[in-house]
Design an enzyme around this catalytic site. Structure first.
Site: not given
Length: 331
Positions: A28, A83, A113, A152, A212-213, A236
């Site tokens: 997201p 989310q 975030c 997340k 993630n990343g 993403g």
């Protein structure tokens, strides 16, 4: 002939989690991965699971209608995870219950975030500075969520040790899936993703984990899965600049020839992206400025990313923007 009953989003999600193949999720990204972008991604193979932009949850909040349309008009035929972001427990409970009235596979809590406007309000990644509050939220949401409950997170706010405290809490409160971005909040998107710490967390968690990343290619995807042992990946920025990535990963892992887009393919995608993210009734300058948010992620795949970004950001017309893209993509 007996007509087969269509799977619910939760059942579809469970089926994907039970596969041997890595689960591929579209990350997201606020004001980027909206309904139109989801629809565009499906043209190129798309992800297995789609996470909504975050619903801002606070005492006076209502479910944002534009984000809710990603659920009510889901164009992907894949499960959707809704989310939420916030820190007020009663509001988060209310938001979770309202979202469960829609066709979602899971409710996700954003603990990662890195935007200052978010973390300064002790939401998103800012919550990682208040682990006791995180535990209170986890317990309350686990009780309120009757479907899959996911989280997340990043490794920590400004340290990489917080994840060691969070992992037992995720297990204690029965989180069904954890996505770990291998950076701290203050690290933002700079180099230095700690896949080793994702692997460590994965080894201690009883639930599936997504890494993630900085996954920017099918080769990197395979390497991260092997290094971390995770159940899948959340991608993403890499998917924004390369919409073929999810299908390329599937092809690579199954031993098929991997599709390699030509410069013409990439330019056609940018044209489609322009049409997707802009609205005809707005002035051209506003349209160009809107797509720049997406084109900011294209740099890593170009020979001279600095020059591309500099020139692209100075564009004021669609024709000028496409000229810059054409020149750099064919370099």
């Amino acid at each position: 002939m007996v007509k087969q009953r269509k799977m619910t989003p939760v059942q579809h999600f469970e089926q994907l989690l039970a596969r041997r193949e890595p689960l591929l999720a579209l990350a997201p990204m606020q004001d980027v991965t909206d309904l139109g972008f989801w629809r565009l991604m499906t043209r190129y193979g798309g992800a297995d699971v789609y996470y909504t932009e975050y619903f801002r949850v606070h005492p006076d909040s209502h479910l944002e209608k534009d984000i809710l349309t990603s659920i009510t008009h889901n164009p992907t035929d894949r499960p959707v995870v809704a989310q939420m972001i916030g820190n007020d427990i009663p509001s988060l409970i209310r938001g979770a219950r309202e979202l469960q009235e829609h066709a979602v596979a899971a409710i996700d809590l954003n603990l990662g975030c890195p935007a200052p406007v978010v973390y300064k309000k002790c939401a998103g990644g800012g919550l990682l500075r208040d682990v006791p509050r995180v535990e209170g939220i986890l317990g309350a949401l686990r009780e309120a969520v009757s479907i899959k409950f996911t989280v997340k997170t990043r490794l920590g706010f400004d340290d990489t040790e917080t994840i060691d405290v969070l992992v037992p809490l995720f297990a204690k409160h029965g989180v069904d899936l954890v996505t770990i971005h291998g950076r701290t909040v203050t690290q933002m998107y700079r180099d230095g993703v700690r896949y080793d710490l994702i692997a460590k967390a994965k080894a201690s968690l009883p639930c599936p984990v997504l890494a993630n990343g900085n996954v920017g290619s099918h080769g990197e995807a395979e390497a991260v899965v092997r290094q971390t042992g995770v159940h899948g990946l959340m991608i993403g920025r890499g998917a924004i600049r390369n919409p073929w990535m999810f299908e390329q990963i599937r092809q690579h892992l199954s031993g098929q020839a991997v599709f390699q887009p030509t410069a013409a393919d990439k330019l056609a995608y940018i044209e489609a992206l322009y049409e997707t993210v802009t609205t005809p009734q707005t002035r051209e300058l506003d349209q160009v400025n809107r797509i720049k948010k997406h084109l900011n992620f294209f740099g890593p795949d170009l020979d001279d990313s600095t020059a591309f970004l500099h020139e692209m950001r100075r564009c004021t017309t669609r024709s000028g923007l496409m000229e810059v893209c054409t020149r750099h993509l064919k370099a």
